[in-house]
Motif scaffolding. Structure first.
Motif, PDB file in Angstrom:
ATOM      1  N   SER A 167       0.835  -1.209   0.000  1.00 26.58           N
ATOM      2  CA  SER A 167       0.000   0.000   0.000  1.00 26.58           C
ATOM      3  C   SER A 167       0.869   1.259   0.000  1.00 26.58           C
ATOM      4  N   LEU A 168       1.999   1.211   0.722  1.00 25.34           N
ATOM      5  CA  LEU A 168       2.924   2.346   0.750  1.00 25.34           C
ATOM      6  C   LEU A 168       3.530   2.617  -0.625  1.00 25.34           C
ATOM      7  N   ALA A 169       3.689   1.538  -1.421  1.00 30.18           N
ATOM      8  CA  ALA A 169       4.273   1.682  -2.754  1.00 30.18           C
ATOM      9  C   ALA A 169       3.220   2.088  -3.790  1.00 30.18           C
ATOM     10  N   GLY A 170       1.977   2.282  -3.319  1.00 29.78           N
ATOM     11  CA  GLY A 170       0.930   2.780  -4.215  1.00 29.78           C
ATOM     12  C   GLY A 170       0.048   1.723  -4.861  1.00 29.78           C
ATOM     13  N   TYR A 171       0.168   0.464  -4.407  1.00 28.97           N
ATOM     14  CA  TYR A 171      -0.703  -0.591  -4.950  1.00 28.97           C
ATOM     15  C   TYR A 171      -2.032  -0.612  -4.198  1.00 28.97           C
ATOM     16  N   LYS A 172      -3.111  -0.945  -4.910  1.00 30.49           N
ATOM     17  CA  LYS A 172      -4.409  -1.179  -4.266  1.00 30.49           C
ATOM     18  C   LYS A 172      -4.370  -2.608  -3.745  1.00 30.49           C
ATOM     19  N   VAL A 173      -4.614  -2.777  -2.451  1.00 29.16           N
ATOM     20  CA  VAL A 173      -4.453  -4.084  -1.807  1.00 29.16           C
ATOM     21  C   VAL A 173      -5.783  -4.632  -1.299  1.00 29.16           C
ATOM     22  N   THR A 174      -6.054  -5.898  -1.602  1.00 28.62           N
ATOM     23  CA  THR A 174      -7.197  -6.594  -1.004  1.00 28.62           C
ATOM     24  C   THR A 174      -6.633  -7.673  -0.089  1.00 28.62           C
ATOM     25  N   LEU A 175      -6.885  -7.531   1.212  1.00 29.12           N
ATOM     26  CA  LEU A 175      -6.392  -8.483   2.210  1.00 29.12           C
ATOM     27  C   LEU A 175      -7.518  -9.470   2.508  1.00 29.12           C
ATOM     28  N   TYR A 176      -7.344 -10.691   2.019  1.00 31.81           N
ATOM     29  CA  TYR A 176      -8.403 -11.708   2.130  1.00 31.81           C
ATOM     30  C   TYR A 176      -8.083 -12.718   3.236  1.00 31.81           C
ATOM     31  N   ASP A 177      -9.069 -12.995   4.054  1.00 30.42           N
ATOM     32  CA  ASP A 177      -8.928 -14.001   5.110  1.00 30.42           C
ATOM     33  C   ASP A 177     -10.319 -14.528   5.438  1.00 30.42           C
ATOM     34  N   LEU A 178     -10.397 -15.746   5.933  1.00 32.38           N
ATOM     35  CA  LEU A 178     -11.705 -16.307   6.304  1.00 32.38           C
ATOM     36  C   LEU A 178     -12.246 -15.641   7.565  1.00 32.38           C
ATOM     37  N   SER A 179     -11.330 -15.119   8.396  1.00 40.27           N
ATOM     38  CA  SER A 179     -11.732 -14.541   9.678  1.00 40.27           C
ATOM     39  C   SER A 179     -11.785 -13.015   9.639  1.00 40.27           C
ATOM     40  N   VAL A 215     -13.980 -14.514  -1.294  1.00 34.03           N
ATOM     41  CA  VAL A 215     -12.953 -14.910  -2.262  1.00 34.03           C
ATOM     42  C   VAL A 215     -13.181 -14.264  -3.644  1.00 34.03           C
ATOM     43  N   GLN A 216     -14.427 -13.936  -3.960  1.00 36.91           N
ATOM     44  CA  GLN A 216     -14.742 -13.315  -5.262  1.00 36.91           C
ATOM     45  C   GLN A 216     -14.044 -11.959  -5.435  1.00 36.91           C
ATOM     46  N   ASP A 217     -13.695 -11.326  -4.323  1.00 43.08           N
ATOM     47  CA  ASP A 217     -13.028 -10.023  -4.389  1.00 43.08           C
ATOM     48  C   ASP A 217     -11.611 -10.115  -4.962  1.00 43.08           C
ATOM     49  N   LEU A 218     -11.116 -11.345  -5.141  1.00 44.26           N
ATOM     50  CA  LEU A 218      -9.779 -11.512  -5.721  1.00 44.26           C
ATOM     51  C   LEU A 218      -9.838 -11.551  -7.253  1.00 44.26           C
ATOM     52  N   ALA A 219     -11.054 -11.530  -7.823  1.00 41.92           N
ATOM     53  CA  ALA A 219     -11.248 -11.687  -9.273  1.00 41.92           C
ATOM     54  C   ALA A 219     -10.560 -10.601 -10.104  1.00 41.92           C
ATOM     55  N   SER A 220     -10.445  -9.399  -9.542  1.00 46.10           N
ATOM     56  CA  SER A 220      -9.857  -8.294 -10.327  1.00 46.10           C
ATOM     57  C   SER A 220      -8.366  -8.103 -10.060  1.00 46.10           C
TER      58      SER A 220
END
Length: 293
Positions: A25-37, A79-84
């Motif tokens: 995120s600091l390097a300017g990437y859009k990050v999706t942090l996926y976890d079951l919990s 998990v669908q949020d990882l599609a993009s």
């Protein structure tokens, strides 16, 4: 020729996933942090916020930079949020079966051109790649703990990893302001192939009564100029992780010099896993850590 990466997915909101999200995120990437919990994601976001706030206090970044970076991270239990995502980094526990299961769940969701990486510290990249639908687009991107502080990233290609994937991974890691070391796909790569047998030997030194916890750690800190003693470091890494890496070395290279120390096995069986469980070679439940032996 490398692929353009803008969106990075991270699977596993533990210690490593949290650190990788921080630097991306600091390097300017859009990050999706996926976890079951959901709880783990919330705890992770709070940790990232705290770590960034400390960097602001230390003058390593401005407060606006912190706010922008935090706005780039989204937590998700879907998990669908990882599609993009253009690149997905798996940062789950150091257990091959767990990782294979994760790849089985996320691969069908990923777009065909997405790259997939694992943050494994010891497992075969070639074997993990074979458990995915995209071995050519799969490789090891191994960050060191704590990710925001440690400068090194080990890049490991599997036998099927394509040149384009490798070039993209190199560009990506450089964009995070990290230094690359390229390791061949053999058990534990470079850092842990050297580091873990040293830690295991320190545990043998304790097991055989050559020195106490304190004596061993002081000896290596002041005698070998290590910033942290090997037993203190083992507690920091997690004794379960230390044991699993030693087992990977022992199984994969079939050399008795990699035999995990019985004392390490005993501590793990007791649930004394180091700092994260409150006890390991030191007891962390009081004001200051006290040796347990």
């Amino acid at each position: 020729m490398s692929v353009m990466i803008k969106n990075v997915g991270i699977v596993g909101a533990g210690q490593m996933g949290c650190g990788i999200a921080h630097v991306c995120s600091l390097a300017g990437y859009k990050v999706t942090l996926y976890d079951l919990s959901k709880e783990r994601i919330e705890a992770s976001l709070a940790t990232i916020n705290g770590n960034m706030a400390r960097q602001v206090t230390n003058g390593k970044m401005g407060d606006d930079e912190r706010k922008t970076a935090l706005s780039y991270i989204t937590g998700s239990t879907d998990v669908q949020d990882l599609a993009s995502m253009d690149l997905v980094i798996e940062a789950a526990t150091e257990d091959e079966n767990v990782k294979r299961k994760i790849f089985g769940q996320i691969c069908p969701v990923l777009k065909p051109e997405a790259l997939l990486a694992t943050n494994t510290s010891s497992l075969s990249i070639t074997r993990l790649a074979a458990a995915t639908d995209r071995p050519e687009q799969f490789m090891g991107i191994h960050f060191m703990n704590p990710v925001p502080v440690m400068k090194l990233v080990e890049l490991v290609r599997g036998i099927a990893t394509g040149e384009k994937t490798f070039e993209t991974a190199k560009d990506f890691v450089r964009s995070l302001d990290k230094t690359i070391t390229v390791a061949e796909d053999f058990p534990a790569f470079i850092v842990n192939r050297i580091l873990l047998p040293m830690i295991n030997e320190a545990i043998y030194t304790l097991y055989e009564g050559v020195g106490s916890v304190e004596a061993i750690d002081t000896a290596m800190k002041l005698g070998a100029n290590h910033p942290m003693g090997p037993l203190q470091l083992a507690d920091f890494i997690g004794l379960d992780t230390c044991l699993s890496i030693m087992q990977v070395l022992h199984d994969g290279l079939a050399d008795s010099k990699y035999r995990p120390c019985p004392l390490l096995v005993k501590y793990v069986e007791a649930g004394w896993l180091g700092r994260k469980s409150g006890r390991g070679f030191y007891d962390y439940r009081g004001e200051v850590p006290v040796p347990t032996r």
